[in-house]
Design a protein around this motif. Sequence first.
Motif, PDB file in Angstrom:
ATOM      1  N   ALA A 119       0.710  -1.073  -0.053  1.00  0.00           N
ATOM      2  CA  ALA A 119       0.175  -0.016  -0.001  1.00  0.00           C
ATOM      3  C   ALA A 119       0.913   1.223  -0.034  1.00  0.00           C
ATOM      4  O   ALA A 119       0.563   2.365  -0.404  1.00  0.00           O
ATOM      5  CB  ALA A 119      -1.075   0.219   1.245  1.00  0.00           C
ATOM      6  N   ASN A 122       1.373   3.630  -3.177  1.00  0.00           N
ATOM      7  CA  ASN A 122       0.180   4.622  -3.385  1.00  0.00           C
ATOM      8  C   ASN A 122       0.480   5.716  -2.454  1.00  0.00           C
ATOM      9  O   ASN A 122       0.243   6.757  -2.757  1.00  0.00           O
ATOM     10  CB  ASN A 122      -1.033   4.173  -3.533  1.00  0.00           C
ATOM     11  N   SER A 147      -5.324   4.137  -0.355  1.00  0.00           N
ATOM     12  CA  SER A 147      -3.991   3.327  -0.471  1.00  0.00           C
ATOM     13  C   SER A 147      -4.407   1.896   0.128  1.00  0.00           C
ATOM     14  O   SER A 147      -3.774   0.954  -0.514  1.00  0.00           O
ATOM     15  CB  SER A 147      -3.092   4.184   0.358  1.00  0.00           C
ATOM     16  N   TYR A 150      -5.728  -1.036  -2.407  1.00  0.00           N
ATOM     17  CA  TYR A 150      -5.051  -1.666  -3.240  1.00  0.00           C
ATOM     18  C   TYR A 150      -4.656  -3.315  -2.627  1.00  0.00           C
ATOM     19  O   TYR A 150      -4.712  -4.122  -3.554  1.00  0.00           O
ATOM     20  CB  TYR A 150      -3.496  -0.960  -3.444  1.00  0.00           C
ATOM     21  N   ASP A 154      -6.795  -5.236  -5.383  1.00  0.00           N
ATOM     22  CA  ASP A 154      -5.739  -5.892  -6.104  1.00  0.00           C
ATOM     23  C   ASP A 154      -5.482  -7.293  -5.999  1.00  0.00           C
ATOM     24  O   ASP A 154      -5.398  -8.170  -6.791  1.00  0.00           O
ATOM     25  CB  ASP A 154      -4.627  -5.159  -6.262  1.00  0.00           C
ATOM     26  N   GLN A 223      -9.948  -1.286 -13.545  1.00  0.00           N
ATOM     27  CA  GLN A 223      -9.699  -2.370 -13.000  1.00  0.00           C
ATOM     28  C   GLN A 223     -10.157  -3.539 -13.510  1.00  0.00           C
ATOM     29  O   GLN A 223      -9.678  -4.711 -13.657  1.00  0.00           O
ATOM     30  CB  GLN A 223      -9.712  -2.324 -11.554  1.00  0.00           C
ATOM     31  N   SER A 252      -6.066   5.772 -11.562  1.00  0.00           N
ATOM     32  CA  SER A 252      -5.597   5.660 -10.057  1.00  0.00           C
ATOM     33  C   SER A 252      -4.889   6.885  -9.664  1.00  0.00           C
ATOM     34  O   SER A 252      -5.299   7.422  -8.637  1.00  0.00           O
ATOM     35  CB  SER A 252      -4.807   4.719  -9.910  1.00  0.00           C
TER      36      SER A 252
END
Length: 407
Positions: A119, A122, A147, A150, A154, A223, A252
């Motif tokens: 994280a 970011n 942040s 992610y 992700d 995404q 992003s």
Amino acid sequence: MINHAALYRKVQNQFIATWENCPEHFPAPKKRFSYFEKRIWESKFDRFMKYVQYEAKHEHPNKSEITQQCKLFFQEALAYSNEQLELIFSKNMTAATKDFIQQAWHFDPQLTNHEIFQALRNVWIMLGLQSFFGKEIVITPSLLAYSLLYPYTDNLMDDASVGKEEKLNFCKRFASRLDGKQVEAQTRTESRIYDLVAKIESEFDREIYPEVYLSLLAIHDAQTKRLALVSCKPRLSKKETFKICIEKGACSVIADGYLVLGNIDEKQLVFLYEYGAYLQILDDLQDARQDYLDGIMTCFSRKLPYENLDKILCKTYFLGKAFYESISNLYPNQLTFQGLVQKSFGLLFLASIFENQEDFSVDFVRKIEKHAPFRFSFLQKRKKELEPFRNLLLQKIEAYRLEACKV
């Protein structure tokens, strides 16, 4: 308020056109390093790594001394300027990083140090944007929340054990939550994700800052679109692939900008789009081989194993030059930031080639090595020695977490 959608498409088309017009021939960088110069840089590298290895053996490494040694290494071995080092190692940046780690752990004690480290990338981008736009360098609720999305989203989207249909169903629920609707979470991870959205809502009223949530929906949509890169048949065209690849990174960093500023103007959107898009391209370049093995067809991995990446890497280099010129035109007084981006991207560029030499021709690698401050054979021998440095970073995260426990 700008017409975000129309301007976004305009900037996107311009960026794609710039990419398509970038030459594929080998660039002619001015700086070459002689064998003697490389040995000097390598001796500095070795001296720094000996120090890192020494500190890594200690249960309680000297954190202030480590920071000073890192600054010295960046200055002497990597040629960062004093102004660039002040931006990277400022007390405000260090304090905010520590604050993020502790707040993240309080939010979810089950987060691992690796997830928090994930994280931080970011976090540092957003802190850099706060500095760039003259804002206070501080961890806001939305910076923390965005942040942390992610490692949650992700990792879920990249998890090979989670089926594509399940991922798409989550994407639909998540989109509804970002749109302000109440959604029932199906898993603990999903519940944490919705809690993070609530943190953003606590800082940005949906009625006053609608563009903030449109930007969050845009990164979510980007995404979701990247799922189309996974072993798609029929294969997407080169232009379609490139468009999908850059969209996630661009969206992003645009979202980062909205969460830092609340609202952004046209010049800011152009800068944020190009910054995010180029970051994503460099990511995809570094991950080309792994993406290919995972069946993710980016503009780089789709070329493997049919051809090497020599030409497309040259295009990437010239696209970077266009981006630096764009920063200079948009923000002519931000020379320190421009130089920092150019220096950092250049090192990432060289690292991508060194780490993935099998994806380039032998002649191309030899040419690139002439412009690198280190011999690739030297880096190969020292590769294992870099692990203690990563361990030190993880130790520092753990130390901050332990401090938070005592509060």
